[in-house]
Design a protein around this motif. Sequence first.
Motif, PDB file in Angstrom:
ATOM      1  N   UNK A 187      -0.558 -33.098  29.256  1.00 16.87           N
ATOM      2  CA  UNK A 187      -0.794 -34.279  28.626  1.00 16.87           C
ATOM      3  C   UNK A 187      -2.012 -35.006  28.975  1.00 16.87           C
ATOM      4  N   UNK A 188      -2.738 -34.860  29.946  1.00 17.92           N
ATOM      5  CA  UNK A 188      -3.785 -35.462  30.363  1.00 17.92           C
ATOM      6  C   UNK A 188      -5.072 -34.786  29.440  1.00 17.92           C
ATOM      7  N   UNK A 189      -4.666 -33.544  28.889  1.00 23.00           N
ATOM      8  CA  UNK A 189      -5.996 -32.662  28.443  1.00 23.00           C
ATOM      9  C   UNK A 189      -6.417 -31.583  29.314  1.00 23.00           C
ATOM     10  N   UNK A 190      -5.858 -31.719  30.567  1.00 22.72           N
ATOM     11  CA  UNK A 190      -6.638 -30.703  31.272  1.00 22.72           C
ATOM     12  C   UNK A 190      -5.840 -29.384  31.423  1.00 22.72           C
ATOM     13  N   UNK A 191      -6.443 -28.373  31.690  1.00 17.64           N
ATOM     14  CA  UNK A 191      -5.947 -27.221  31.380  1.00 17.64           C
ATOM     15  C   UNK A 191      -5.167 -26.920  32.554  1.00 17.64           C
ATOM     16  N   UNK A 192      -3.825 -26.118  32.324  1.00 16.64           N
ATOM     17  CA  UNK A 192      -3.013 -25.760  33.424  1.00 16.64           C
ATOM     18  C   UNK A 192      -3.474 -24.587  33.920  1.00 16.64           C
ATOM     19  N   UNK A 193      -4.121 -24.526  35.245  1.00 15.41           N
ATOM     20  CA  UNK A 193      -4.909 -23.463  35.453  1.00 15.41           C
ATOM     21  C   UNK A 193      -3.412 -22.325  36.597  1.00 15.41           C
ATOM     22  N   UNK A 194      -2.585 -23.111  36.927  1.00 11.12           N
ATOM     23  CA  UNK A 194      -1.318 -22.402  37.488  1.00 11.12           C
ATOM     24  C   UNK A 194      -1.018 -21.444  36.608  1.00 11.12           C
ATOM     25  N   UNK A 195      -0.797 -21.645  35.438  1.00 11.41           N
ATOM     26  CA  UNK A 195      -0.312 -20.720  34.613  1.00 11.41           C
ATOM     27  C   UNK A 195      -1.111 -19.287  34.396  1.00 11.41           C
ATOM     28  N   UNK A 196      -2.412 -19.204  35.063  1.00 14.39           N
ATOM     29  CA  UNK A 196      -3.255 -18.403  34.884  1.00 14.39           C
ATOM     30  C   UNK A 196      -3.218 -17.506  36.160  1.00 14.39           C
TER      31      UNK A 196
END
Length: 429
Positions: free
Chosen positions: A114-123
């Motif tokens: 929601x804050x526009x930050x990339x979800x690095x955990x998914x990678x």
Amino acid sequence: MRLLHTSDWHLGQTLHNFDRTYEHQRFLDWLLDTLVEQQIDALLIAGDVFDNANPSAASQRQLYRFLQQARARAPQLDIVVIAGNHDSAGRLEAPGPLLEAHGTRVVGNVVRGPDGEIDLERLLVPLTGKDGTVRAWCVAVPFLRPGDVPRIVREAVDGEEDGQADAFDAYLAGIALLYRQAHALAKERATNGEAIVAMGHCHMVGGDASPDSERRIVIGGTEALPASMFDADTAYAALGHLHLAQRVGKQEHLRYSGSPLPLSFSEVGYRHQVLRIDLDGARAGAIEPLFVPRAVELLRVPAKPAPLKEVIAELVGLDLPDAPPHAWPYLEVRVLLDGPEPGLRAQVEAALEGKPVRLAKIEPTRRVVTSAGIEPALSLDQLAQLQPDDIFRRLWQQRFGEDAPDDQLAAFAELLLPEDGKADGKEAA
């Protein structure tokens, strides 16, 4: 821990309209046996699983049947799949929850919160050994489009409204930044000295591309990424996109596995392979190619373009072993022509009659003919006045160095006839 790296399967691909399901199935059957024989702990599939973003139902069944069989035959196997530039990221990820229940992790999209930050955990994907403990972390980065990467801002200079970098520079810098951010997260997780393995679908600087079969990732020629984007403590980088198996920057641990079968006649000479990687703690130990048997041969006759008479003689003398039709080799015929040869295909087909071969392509090469005089470039007004037959005449003269024959002009005129049969060049154009 032992990994197997493969990429660029292009399931569903056709070679000049010939279906290749049989070849892909032979590869997948071989790969299943190899996973068991080599006692592989994790299979890394680095993108371009399908040949296009809307794969057929048959191609999708082929993939999911393989994943099911792989898990059944090697219950402890981890499988990680990323999307390539040919894949539909959403379509590839859609069955993700079901696949995860059977040991397969698919990363197709870069997701923002929601804050526009990339979800690095998914990678980040943990890779487990035979005892079930985490032995490595895989940074699984799918093919990245401009909207997927962090926005890069530099200091503004005089005359600029803001500090946003050139679009291409920002895109490439954003890709490198995303890899570094994901690697930093993996480093936080690797508290017990586990290896960090990178996985991506991209074009690296110095990478040797294959003519005719690889789709350019970015128009403009600036899409190549530097090897420096991988952190120095990356144990291995499993790359996809380029069909020729190769090292990046002559570094042993940065590799393209290449495609498992030739996807065009330009790949006839490739030794298609998958790569076996033995991790030794946090580093890569032995890296060995395992060569994929070629189920169907690709032939180029002759080896270099030759005059038509010589080509026909070689085709007539072509001696091929009997085989079922689905295993007949594909053939590219290479002819050197002095001028137009309207009956070329008929002559080639007659020479091949009764032979167990599939004529996939006739590649004519014409000797360069230079006209005595070169006409000056036309203005836009002059171009607007040209009729289709004028353009046809000019192109014929340019290519063959002589005026277009009457029969070719008549045939072209017939193509221009509208449905009512009355010639109207402007309307047809």
